[in-house]
Write an enzyme that holds these catalytic residues in place. Structure first.
Site, PDB file in Angstrom:
ATOM      1  CG  HIS A  81     -10.221  -4.059 -46.389  1.00 45.02           C
ATOM      2  ND1 HIS A  81     -10.170  -5.382 -45.993  1.00 45.02           N
ATOM      3  CD2 HIS A  81      -9.052  -3.832 -47.036  1.00 45.02           C
ATOM      4  CE1 HIS A  81      -9.033  -5.914 -46.379  1.00 45.02           C
ATOM      5  NE2 HIS A  81      -8.327  -5.002 -47.018  1.00 45.02           N
ATOM      6  CG  ASP A 217     -12.838  -7.315 -44.848  1.00 45.73           C
ATOM      7  OD1 ASP A 217     -13.391  -6.706 -45.788  1.00 45.73           O
ATOM      8  OD2 ASP A 217     -11.748  -6.956 -44.365  1.00 45.73           O
ATOM      9  CB  SER A 649      -7.026  -7.439 -49.016  1.00 46.92           C
ATOM     10  OG  SER A 649      -6.582  -7.408 -47.702  1.00 46.92           O
TER      11      SER A 649
HETATM   12  N1  ARG Z   1      -5.431  -5.067 -42.130  1.00 45.57           N
HETATM   13  C1  ARG Z   1      -6.117  -5.439 -43.311  1.00 45.57           C
HETATM   14  C2  ARG Z   1      -5.295  -4.998 -44.546  1.00 45.57           C
HETATM   15  O1  ARG Z   1      -4.206  -4.571 -44.420  1.00 45.57           O
HETATM   16  C3  ARG Z   1      -7.528  -4.984 -43.319  1.00 45.57           C
HETATM   17  C4  ARG Z   1      -7.746  -3.528 -43.319  1.00 45.57           C
HETATM   18  C5  ARG Z   1      -9.141  -3.049 -43.326  1.00 45.57           C
HETATM   19  N2  ARG Z   1      -9.680  -2.727 -42.025  1.00 45.57           N
HETATM   20  C6  ARG Z   1      -9.489  -1.569 -41.353  1.00 45.57           C
HETATM   21  N3  ARG Z   1     -10.019  -1.427 -40.159  1.00 45.57           N
HETATM   22  N4  ARG Z   1      -8.818  -0.566 -41.833  1.00 45.57           N
HETATM   23  O2  ARG Z   1      -5.650  -4.350 -45.449  1.00 45.57           O
HETATM   24  N1  ASP Z   2      -5.288  -6.515 -45.329  1.00 44.72           N
HETATM   25  C1  ASP Z   2      -4.271  -6.626 -46.359  1.00 44.72           C
HETATM   26  C2  ASP Z   2      -4.778  -6.162 -47.722  1.00 44.72           C
HETATM   27  O1  ASP Z   2      -5.597  -5.286 -47.799  1.00 44.72           O
HETATM   28  C3  ASP Z   2      -3.707  -7.994 -46.403  1.00 44.72           C
HETATM   29  C4  ASP Z   2      -2.544  -8.117 -45.492  1.00 44.72           C
HETATM   30  O2  ASP Z   2      -1.779  -7.175 -45.392  1.00 44.72           O
HETATM   31  O3  ASP Z   2      -2.372  -9.201 -44.934  1.00 44.72           O
HETATM   32  O4  ASP Z   2      -4.262  -6.512 -48.754  1.00 44.72           O
END
Ligand code: ARG
Ligand code: ASP
Length: 721
Positions: A81, A217, A649
């Site tokens: 991502h 990921d 991330s």
């Molecule tokens: N929640 C994670 C972060 O904050 C992964 C986000 C990527 N995935 C998504 N379906 N948007 O960035």
């Molecule tokens: N998914 C998040 C990021 O992109 C990490 C998190 O918020 O735990 O940095």
């Protein structure tokens, strides 16, 4: 006897966990505890300003994520991502790397990614004393800031650095301390490998922020440098970076209780706010933004599911908008369920008790909490108006975001004529070309129709709500208003914009200043600018000042506690243990997921839960090679008690010896509140197991050329009985 001791010690240890620590203070603040928890390295191995150390393998990836170097030829590992914009921008219906993945078989096939960057930290310094020189407690906020700015300019001028290095200065503890970072940024990054979305984004938005998770990921880039191994703009002659440090990868796997640490660039936390601020976020601002994004997302989703071409164009945008939407939802719920307000209030009662017992403190700190309370209350409607305006007239409606950005440019044409237009024409052409690449008017028009109606309901009438209501009434409803705008605006489609660009500059300027989309944006912005912005700025500045004092007061009054500075996009280390958790009564989450779980979730052809045929075959044959566990499973993700946030991330999850064992990418649903209320019993970070990453590269993609570049370690770990 031993058992009792363990039971007594464990909660204490857990309680001590959490925190995102400054690499240069590890020796003083954390080394002892980390070693007691299992770390086999010294603080110096993790961070040294003078010799190569582990931090030299860690970079901030493109400003908002983290990456790490995993080969002597500059291979950089980060999340799928995080690399998604790059992957998406190279994708078309013919070469659909989003859908099918991408693997460069050799360096000549690697894809240039303009805009992606890798920033490393050479060293950091505590410059608090110099930064705050001649700053007195009597100074107002403005005077204080201008004195600090003067000091910082001086410090910048006096700091020795090489010509390829840069200086970054950041306030810590809400401006009570300052640190300087000398950094090196590489700008020639190339895409080397990405799994298909059905691996890299498996579970997509349904599984996002949730455990159990089964997402691979990750994506891989390569950092390129000039012939001198220093940063250089893209050139086909550039060479792969020869890093001073890269991380070996352990395929031994992790077990519950094992020490782990996450090294990276966490973006922002607010752990030291007063209860009133946390309440405002959880009960007013989060719900507001969630309600707006929910509508926008539903509409985009409808279009994307029907049309694969629209899906490619909107998939990265959708993921970004959905990611915060879902996080705010989790945060709202978590704050409530785990009683964040009660906890804050208990802490504030203790603060007040201590302050009242000490006359010097009483004089200095006695008023802080009541003043914060009063200012936050006053702030609330303005903050809500800000979010309403930004979410609708900038963030979620592309056309409004576009004309909002063009506003100043057109204003300077109105004020000073053609010169202003000519000067920036080429810049705007470039920006608009990029904009139209992923803009589909039908989608945006539908989003506008829905959100403008919501705006009219939620924004105070005198702050812009009425303007929109009246416009809609004049045109016969929100759908009709949308029709009218997208029919008549000259920037509402690529074709119209290109036609406009063939006219002479004066025509262009005159057409743009009368563009209906711009006119609407302006009529909503005007009351906002007059009545909301000034008050917002004034209150925000008072709150910042009070928050700085309240932070200093907490450091002073709770001296027995160890405070880490809130995240601020600077390099930090967090550590903890591999562990599952119990989110509520009678529910226990395991610490690890595996490929069998991917297959449990598999829905053939599904938008979110499809699995590539080759992966199904490998699973059927249990063909996991050296990446299998001793009982024949293939681990996919695992949990730890590392305190992380957005920006972490792509951060490496390291074992006790500093070997790479996982790739951080998310947090559990119950713990998304951790930016405001970190609770070690509930908050867990989610990492992809490196064995899954390597398995996908090796067995799934057959990219053994990449595996050959890396250094794998195995069999060195003693198993606990
Ligand atoms: N929640 C994670 C972060 O904050 C992964 C986000 C990527 N995935 C998504 N379906 N948007 O960035
Ligand atoms: N998914 C998040 C990021 O992109 C990490 C998190 O918020 O735990 O940095």
């Amino acid at each position: 006897m031993k058992k009792i001791l363990l039971l007594v010690c464990f909660p204490v240890l857990l309680h001590a966990q959490g925190g995102m620590w400054l690499p240069m203070h590890l020796e003083k603040q954390n080394e002892k505890e980390m070693k007691a928890m299992g770390l086999k390295l010294s603080a110096d191995d993790l961070y040294s300003p003078s010799q190569p150390s582990l931090k030299d393998a860690i970079c901030q990836f493109s400003g908002g994520c983290t990456g790490e170097i995993i080969s002597p030829k500059g291979l950089l590992l980060t999340n799928h991502h995080c690399g998604f914009d790059a992957i998406q921008s190279h994708s078309t219906l013919e070469h659909n790397y989003v859908e099918d993945g991408f693997w460069a078989k050799n360096q000549s096939e690697e894809l240039p990614c303009p805009g992606e960057t890798a920033m490393f930290v050479s060293r950091m310094e505590d410059i608090t004393a110099l930064a705050l020189q001649n700053v007195t407690e009597m100074m107002g906020d403005r005077d204080r800031q201008s004195q600090i700015d003067k000091n910082l300019a001086q410090i910048r001028a006096n700091t020795k650095k090489e010509k390829w290095e840069e200086i970054l200065i950041r306030p810590f503890y809400n401006g009570n301390q300052y640190f300087l970072f000398v950094t090196v940024t590489y700008t020639d990054l190339r895409l080397v490998g990405a799994p298909p979305s059905s691996i890299g984004k498996f579970g997509a938005d349904t599984d996002n922020w949730v455990w159990p998770r089964h997402t691979g990921d990750f994506s891989i880039f390569r950092v390129y440098a000039g012939k001198d191994n220093k940063p250089a703009n893209y050139s086909p002659d550039n060479q792969p970076l020869q890093p001073s440090h890269f991380r070996p990868i352990s395929i031994d796997g992790m077990e519950p209780g094992d020490f782990t640490m996450v090294y990276g660039f966490p973006g922002r936390t607010d752990e030291y706010l007063p209860a009133i601020a946390v309440q405002q976020t959880g009960e007013v601002l989060d719900p507001l933004k969630v309600s707006i994004r929910e509508r926008a997302l539903k509409i985009m989703d409808g279009f994307m599911r029907k049309d694969p071409e629209i899906k490619i164009a909107y998939i990265a945008r959708y993921a970004n908008i959905a990611n915060s939407w879902k996080k705010w939802l989790g945060e709202m719920q978590g704050l409530k369920t785990y009683k964040a307000l009660d906890k804050k209030k208990t802490l504030e009662a203790e603060f007040t008790r201590r302050v009242n017992e000490n006359s010097a403190w009483k004089f200095k700190y006695g008023n802080l909490l009541p003043r914060l309370e009063q200012n936050y209350k006053e702030f609330e409607p303005y903050a809500a108006a800000r979010d309403n305006f930004q979410e609708v007239f900038s963030r979620n409606v592309q056309l409004m975001g576009l004309v909002g950005n063009m506003n100043n440019w057109i204003k300077s044409y109105e004020e000073s004529g053609l010169a202003a237009l000519n000067g920036k024409m080429s810049v705007y052409r470039e920006q608009l070309d990029a904009f139209y690449k992923d803009f589909r008017p039908a989608v945006d028009q539908a989003v506008f129709a829905a959100l403008s109606e919501l705006f009219a309901q939620q924004m105070r009438p005198e702050w812009g709500g009425d303007v929109v209501k009246k416009e809609a009434a004049n045109r016969g409803g929100y759908d009709k208003l949308a029709d009218y705008l997208y029919q008549n605006s000259l920037v509402a489609s690529k074709e119209k914009w290109e036609a406009l660009m063939t006219r002479d500059p004066k025509d262009i300027g005159d057409a743009l200043k009368n563009d209906p989309a711009l006119l609407l944006w302006r009529s909503v912005f005007a009351p906002y600018q007059e009545q909301v912005s000034p008050k917002l700025r004034e209150l925000q500045s008072t709150i910042n000042l009070l928050q700085r004092e309240y932070m200093a007061a907490q450091l002073d009054v709770f001296r027995e506690k160890r405070f880490f500075p809130d995240a601020n996009s600077t390099l930090r280390l967090t550590y903890g243990k591999v562990a599952g958790f119990s989110p509520r009564d009678a529910v226990q989450y395991e610490y690890q997921s595996d490929l069998d779980g991917v297959m449990e979730k598999y829905i053939p052809g599904d938008y979110e839960f499809n699995v590539p045929g080759k992966l199904v075959d490998l699973w059927k044959a249990k063909d996991y090679g050296q990446y299998a566990t001793s009982d024949g499973r293939l681990p996919v993700c695992f949990l730890g008690t590392n305190h992380t946030t957005g920006g972490n991330s792509g951060s490496p999850a390291l074992d006790a010896k500093g070997n790479l064992v996982g790739l951080n990418f998310d947090r559990v649903w119950e713990g998304t509140m951790s930016d405001l209320n970190y609770d070690p019993a509930i908050c867990r970070n989610i990492m992809v197991d490196m064995r899954y990453v390597l398995f996908v590269i090796d067995k799934y993609a057959g990219a053994s050329n990449l595996i050959a570049e890396m250094k794998l370690v195995k069999g060195k770990k003693k198993r606990k009985k």
